[in-house]
Design a protein around this motif. Sequence first.
Motif, PDB file in Angstrom:
ATOM      1  N   LEU A 135      19.801  11.292  51.532  1.00 47.57           N
ATOM      2  CA  LEU A 135      20.094  10.958  52.923  1.00 47.57           C
ATOM      3  C   LEU A 135      21.135  11.904  53.526  1.00 47.57           C
ATOM      4  CD1 LEU A 135      20.210   7.054  52.701  1.00 47.57           C
ATOM      5  CD2 LEU A 135      18.395   8.486  53.673  1.00 47.57           C
ATOM      6  N   ILE A 136      22.107  12.281  52.713  1.00 47.46           N
ATOM      7  CA  ILE A 136      23.140  13.200  53.209  1.00 47.46           C
ATOM      8  C   ILE A 136      22.528  14.531  53.602  1.00 47.46           C
ATOM      9  CG2 ILE A 136      25.167  14.535  52.529  1.00 47.46           C
ATOM     10  CD1 ILE A 136      26.002  12.131  50.803  1.00 47.46           C
ATOM     11  N   PHE A 137      21.704  15.066  52.714  1.00 45.54           N
ATOM     12  CA  PHE A 137      21.050  16.342  53.045  1.00 45.54           C
ATOM     13  C   PHE A 137      20.078  16.172  54.207  1.00 45.54           C
ATOM     14  CE2 PHE A 137      22.221  17.553  48.615  1.00 45.54           C
ATOM     15  CZ  PHE A 137      22.958  18.681  48.938  1.00 45.54           C
ATOM     16  N   GLY A 138      19.493  14.994  54.342  1.00 40.78           N
ATOM     17  CA  GLY A 138      18.606  14.739  55.464  1.00 40.78           C
ATOM     18  C   GLY A 138      19.341  14.799  56.792  1.00 40.78           C
ATOM     19  N   VAL A 139      20.559  14.230  56.847  1.00 38.11           N
ATOM     20  CA  VAL A 139      21.355  14.267  58.075  1.00 38.11           C
ATOM     21  C   VAL A 139      21.749  15.705  58.414  1.00 38.11           C
ATOM     22  CG1 VAL A 139      23.560  13.605  59.098  1.00 38.11           C
ATOM     23  CG2 VAL A 139      22.204  11.922  57.861  1.00 38.11           C
ATOM     24  N   VAL A 140      22.152  16.465  57.388  1.00 32.77           N
ATOM     25  CA  VAL A 140      22.489  17.870  57.620  1.00 32.77           C
ATOM     26  C   VAL A 140      21.268  18.630  58.147  1.00 32.77           C
ATOM     27  CG1 VAL A 140      23.197  20.017  56.509  1.00 32.77           C
ATOM     28  CG2 VAL A 140      24.293  17.862  55.874  1.00 32.77           C
ATOM     29  N   GLY A 141      20.112  18.341  57.554  1.00 31.17           N
ATOM     30  CA  GLY A 141      18.893  18.993  58.015  1.00 31.17           C
ATOM     31  C   GLY A 141      18.533  18.623  59.439  1.00 31.17           C
ATOM     32  N   LEU A 142      18.718  17.375  59.810  1.00 25.52           N
ATOM     33  CA  LEU A 142      18.393  16.943  61.171  1.00 25.52           C
ATOM     34  C   LEU A 142      19.340  17.567  62.195  1.00 25.52           C
ATOM     35  CD1 LEU A 142      17.545  13.162  60.639  1.00 25.52           C
ATOM     36  CD2 LEU A 142      15.965  15.026  61.181  1.00 25.52           C
ATOM     37  N   SER A 143      20.620  17.698  61.836  1.00 25.43           N
ATOM     38  CA  SER A 143      21.554  18.331  62.774  1.00 25.43           C
ATOM     39  C   SER A 143      21.205  19.808  62.970  1.00 25.43           C
ATOM     40  CB  SER A 143      22.990  18.179  62.275  1.00 25.43           C
ATOM     41  OG  SER A 143      23.163  18.854  61.037  1.00 25.43           O
ATOM     42  N   THR A 144      20.821  20.482  61.881  1.00 28.12           N
ATOM     43  CA  THR A 144      20.374  21.873  62.014  1.00 28.12           C
ATOM     44  C   THR A 144      19.068  21.940  62.791  1.00 28.12           C
ATOM     45  OG1 THR A 144      21.389  22.355  59.875  1.00 28.12           O
ATOM     46  CG2 THR A 144      19.850  23.980  60.751  1.00 28.12           C
TER      47      THR A 144
ATOM     48  N   VAL B 176      25.788   7.262  54.552  1.00 25.64           N
ATOM     49  CA  VAL B 176      25.768   8.602  55.134  1.00 25.64           C
ATOM     50  C   VAL B 176      26.958   8.794  56.057  1.00 25.64           C
ATOM     51  CG1 VAL B 176      24.461  10.223  56.536  1.00 25.64           C
ATOM     52  CG2 VAL B 176      23.256   8.676  54.985  1.00 25.64           C
ATOM     53  N   THR B 177      27.633   9.914  55.909  1.00 25.78           N
ATOM     54  CA  THR B 177      28.742  10.292  56.777  1.00 25.78           C
ATOM     55  C   THR B 177      28.262  11.309  57.801  1.00 25.78           C
ATOM     56  OG1 THR B 177      30.346   9.929  55.002  1.00 25.78           O
ATOM     57  CG2 THR B 177      31.054  11.281  56.863  1.00 25.78           C
ATOM     58  N   ILE B 178      28.529  11.027  59.074  1.00 21.03           N
ATOM     59  CA  ILE B 178      28.070  11.896  60.158  1.00 21.03           C
ATOM     60  C   ILE B 178      29.287  12.366  60.938  1.00 21.03           C
ATOM     61  CG2 ILE B 178      26.645  12.090  62.225  1.00 21.03           C
ATOM     62  CD1 ILE B 178      24.920   9.844  61.150  1.00 21.03           C
ATOM     63  N   THR B 179      29.418  13.690  61.088  1.00 15.65           N
ATOM     64  CA  THR B 179      30.516  14.218  61.885  1.00 15.65           C
ATOM     65  C   THR B 179      30.159  14.121  63.364  1.00 15.65           C
ATOM     66  OG1 THR B 179      29.674  16.485  61.907  1.00 15.65           O
ATOM     67  CG2 THR B 179      31.041  15.842  60.022  1.00 15.65           C
ATOM     68  N   TRP B 180      31.198  14.181  64.182  1.00 16.20           N
ATOM     69  CA  TRP B 180      30.960  14.112  65.619  1.00 16.20           C
ATOM     70  C   TRP B 180      30.211  15.362  66.110  1.00 16.20           C
ATOM     71  CZ3 TRP B 180      31.568  10.122  68.887  1.00 16.20           C
ATOM     72  CH2 TRP B 180      32.262   9.019  68.410  1.00 16.20           C
ATOM     73  N   HIS B 181      30.402  16.474  65.450  1.00 17.74           N
ATOM     74  CA  HIS B 181      29.666  17.679  65.830  1.00 17.74           C
ATOM     75  C   HIS B 181      28.168  17.500  65.561  1.00 17.74           C
ATOM     76  CE1 HIS B 181      29.281  22.059  66.575  1.00 17.74           C
ATOM     77  NE2 HIS B 181      28.325  22.014  65.663  1.00 17.74           N
ATOM     78  N   GLN B 182      27.829  16.895  64.422  1.00 19.13           N
ATOM     79  CA  GLN B 182      26.423  16.636  64.121  1.00 19.13           C
ATOM     80  C   GLN B 182      25.817  15.660  65.118  1.00 19.13           C
ATOM     81  OE1 GLN B 182      26.949  15.291  60.088  1.00 19.13           O
ATOM     82  NE2 GLN B 182      26.362  17.278  59.207  1.00 19.13           N
ATOM     83  N   ALA B 183      26.561  14.617  65.440  1.00 17.67           N
ATOM     84  CA  ALA B 183      26.065  13.631  66.407  1.00 17.67           C
ATOM     85  C   ALA B 183      25.870  14.269  67.785  1.00 17.67           C
ATOM     86  CB  ALA B 183      27.027  12.458  66.492  1.00 17.67           C
TER      87      ALA B 183
ATOM     88  N   VAL C  99      22.475  16.268  72.156  1.00 20.85           N
ATOM     89  CA  VAL C  99      22.147  17.351  73.091  1.00 20.85           C
ATOM     90  C   VAL C  99      20.677  17.728  72.964  1.00 20.85           C
ATOM     91  CG1 VAL C  99      22.557  19.782  73.607  1.00 20.85           C
ATOM     92  CG2 VAL C  99      24.484  18.242  73.236  1.00 20.85           C
ATOM     93  N   ALA C 100      20.143  17.727  71.739  1.00 20.10           N
ATOM     94  CA  ALA C 100      18.728  18.062  71.542  1.00 20.10           C
ATOM     95  C   ALA C 100      17.833  17.051  72.250  1.00 20.10           C
ATOM     96  CB  ALA C 100      18.400  18.115  70.054  1.00 20.10           C
ATOM     97  N   VAL C 101      18.151  15.766  72.112  1.00 18.53           N
ATOM     98  CA  VAL C 101      17.354  14.730  72.775  1.00 18.53           C
ATOM     99  C   VAL C 101      17.470  14.859  74.288  1.00 18.53           C
ATOM    100  CG1 VAL C 101      17.103  12.251  73.126  1.00 18.53           C
ATOM    101  CG2 VAL C 101      17.538  13.145  70.834  1.00 18.53           C
ATOM    102  N   LEU C 102      18.674  15.087  74.782  1.00 22.42           N
ATOM    103  CA  LEU C 102      18.879  15.237  76.222  1.00 22.42           C
ATOM    104  C   LEU C 102      18.120  16.455  76.751  1.00 22.42           C
ATOM    105  CD1 LEU C 102      20.326  14.336  78.810  1.00 22.42           C
ATOM    106  CD2 LEU C 102      22.259  15.800  78.135  1.00 22.42           C
ATOM    107  N   ALA C 103      18.154  17.564  76.009  1.00 22.43           N
ATOM    108  CA  ALA C 103      17.437  18.769  76.440  1.00 22.43           C
ATOM    109  C   ALA C 103      15.938  18.509  76.516  1.00 22.43           C
ATOM    110  CB  ALA C 103      17.728  19.925  75.479  1.00 22.43           C
ATOM    111  N   ALA C 104      15.406  17.779  75.545  1.00 26.48           N
ATOM    112  CA  ALA C 104      13.980  17.470  75.551  1.00 26.48           C
ATOM    113  C   ALA C 104      13.606  16.639  76.770  1.00 26.48           C
ATOM    114  CB  ALA C 104      13.607  16.739  74.270  1.00 26.48           C
ATOM    115  N   LEU C 105      14.416  15.642  77.085  1.00 28.23           N
ATOM    116  CA  LEU C 105      14.119  14.782  78.238  1.00 28.23           C
ATOM    117  C   LEU C 105      14.205  15.561  79.548  1.00 28.23           C
ATOM    118  CD1 LEU C 105      16.060  11.548  77.174  1.00 28.23           C
ATOM    119  CD2 LEU C 105      13.585  11.946  77.101  1.00 28.23           C
ATOM    120  N   VAL C 106      15.225  16.394  79.682  1.00 30.76           N
ATOM    121  CA  VAL C 106      15.393  17.166  80.911  1.00 30.76           C
ATOM    122  C   VAL C 106      14.237  18.146  81.082  1.00 30.76           C
ATOM    123  CG1 VAL C 106      16.818  18.902  82.055  1.00 30.76           C
ATOM    124  CG2 VAL C 106      17.888  16.904  80.990  1.00 30.76           C
ATOM    125  N   LEU C 107      13.857  18.830  80.004  1.00 32.68           N
ATOM    126  CA  LEU C 107      12.748  19.774  80.102  1.00 32.68           C
ATOM    127  C   LEU C 107      11.445  19.081  80.470  1.00 32.68           C
ATOM    128  CD1 LEU C 107      13.144  22.388  77.219  1.00 32.68           C
ATOM    129  CD2 LEU C 107      13.333  22.744  79.670  1.00 32.68           C
TER     130      LEU C 107
END
Length: 705
Positions: free
Chosen positions: A5-14, A138-145, A150-158
């Motif tokens: 799960l930890i690597f999954g969160v890192v992968g999703l943020s990337t 799972v630990t999530i940093t604020w930068h990852q969040a 931002v990715a979700v917001l960009a998708a909606l705006v586009l």
Amino acid sequence: MEQFLIFGVVGLSTAAIYAIIGSGLVLTYTTTGVFNFAHGAAGMLSAFAYWQLAVGWGWPVPLALAAVLLVLAPAFGLLVEKVVLRPVQNLGEAERLVMTVALLSGLIAAARWIWDPNLPRPLTTFFADREPFHLGPVTITWHQALTMAVAVLAALVLWFVLNRTRTGTEMRATVDDRALVGLTGADPVRANRVAWVLGTQLAAVGGILIAPTVALDAAQLSLLIVSAYTAAIFGRLRSLPLTFLGAVVVGCLESYLTGYLPQNPYLPGLRLAAPALLLFLALLLFPHGRLRGRDRRLRPVPTPTMRGTFVFAGAIVLFAVVLATVLDEAQAISYGPMFALGVVALSFVPLAGYAGQISLCQLSIAGVGAVVWGQLAPDGQPWALLAAFAVSALVGALIAVPALRLSGVYLALATAAFAVVLDRWIFTLPSFEVLGVQISVFNQSSVEMAGLDLFGFRLDEAAELMVFAAVCLALGSLGVAALRLSRFGRRLIALRDSEAAYATLGGSLLFARVLVFALSAGIAGVGGVLYGMQLQSVTAEQFNFVAGLPVFLIAVIGGLGAVGNGLFTGTAYLGPVHLLNAVAPWTHNIVQLLPALAGLGFARHPEGIVPGLRRSWEPLGRDRTALAALLGGFAVLWLLRIGDVVGNAVLLLGTAVLALALRTWARSKETAAVVAPEVPVEWWGVRRPWRAEDEEVLARGIARG
């Protein structure tokens, strides 16, 4: 499970960053029809600008972000649209591709000029002072969040802009028919501007978000776009949802490879090359259209004569002999590689010039040839040169077979992905053994390159190797000219004109493409051997993807179908660099930008420079008196230089002035000798001005009739 799960969160943020960058790429391609190879470089430049404002000059973070995202990025997008891409909007796909490759190369060179690559520039993540939060194990940093939000917001705006606004409708319609869109009252130029502004802003957002997690390096940040390319290809350059799905696949693949790849000295490079491998597989698996019809913007391929090519080949060898006699050892080492790189550039002529197959990995294949020579010819055995040609040709054939169904920008992407795989994985492998044979690539170091042992005569001096490389370039030019005049050469040009028609008339696409890829790769491999001999020691960095971009650009500028393009590319690539650095050392950084600047001016001369030079100097070649005077004057200057009466500058300037004067004289003689053709009487006053005596001539003619 917790680690998974930890690597999954890192992968999703990337993946979120790749999705942002990839969506900008899809946006510009969908709305303008231009695949922007420099999209990642725009994000790189934005990341550097953000560092300069926030760290270098100490601006508050919100103000630095606003300046980059709301001022600098839109201004850059507008500049690119107006100055770079609008002039080639009506040209073919290859011309537009060249412009974006030139922009990529230029932005990397500019960033290295402005920001010293030897100085570290760390960036802290956003909200680094806040404690991360937890979702179960799972630990999530604020930068990852923030990145995922931002990715979700960009998708909606586009989605909203493209599907629910008039501007979005204009943007999508413009790529299909600009003239028809204009008839509806819409402004296609404005639509393109909006697309480039939004696309550049998305690249800037992605670059700023990913910069704190990687080194702030111009080439590395620009080539992160390979992962975004893969995401965009998942969406077939059209679908934003599929692009986001592709980004998730790429991001998670990288993360899980980092966490679960076995500890093995042969596998670390695989993680770095995984996005490029995935891009190559995606290009092969997803449908893009097997055959393409005739491109109406194609230009005729110059037809050389064997007599003229023999003269040109002799001039190449004479040029090398002159350089070998007037340059000292250090200068010969500096200028000598121009003939070896000319052989690499010559490989573009049959592949791209005749067959119309775009390749961005020719210098990487040249690295394969250098490795083969370094491993098989420690004492300069001549047979190893043939082995380097054969192995490089085999590599070219291996590229051609899976890429049979690709063309245009997809083929360029596939060859770029192959070059990145070589850079990040194959060239970094340590030595290994196969069937009892020890195989070594660059072995994470340099490869020593011995000179050629030719019938007991060892070529190891820089001047000797320069003349030998010139002989190889001359022979290669003769071979390429013979290929152009052969039946197979005509078949290659038919293949370039229309793959569909070529296949319909019974031509074998597989055979033709595999053979021309193998031939061009073999030529590039020999060029790599000659280049390595001249330098005596080579590293993987000298054959990487970024290093090959200027060679590709100059070859395109010279004219991909011209036999003389090899000499032109080698000379133009190294000549100005060393001349300007010797005269004005402060121009070193400016010189690195010259290939990119010349590439950006390609729209004005899409046929290439070499054909124009040939037409311009042909009158001098046809005038025996002028040619004899040129050779005699040059011989005198050369003898004076050998006798140390004059220097190299006098030899160069004197030859140039004499040649230009004699060319002008020869052209004026031809112009004076041209007799105006007789105009039939019925066209007097139409095709030529009416003369006073014409009335009398007509009256006499009527009287006799």
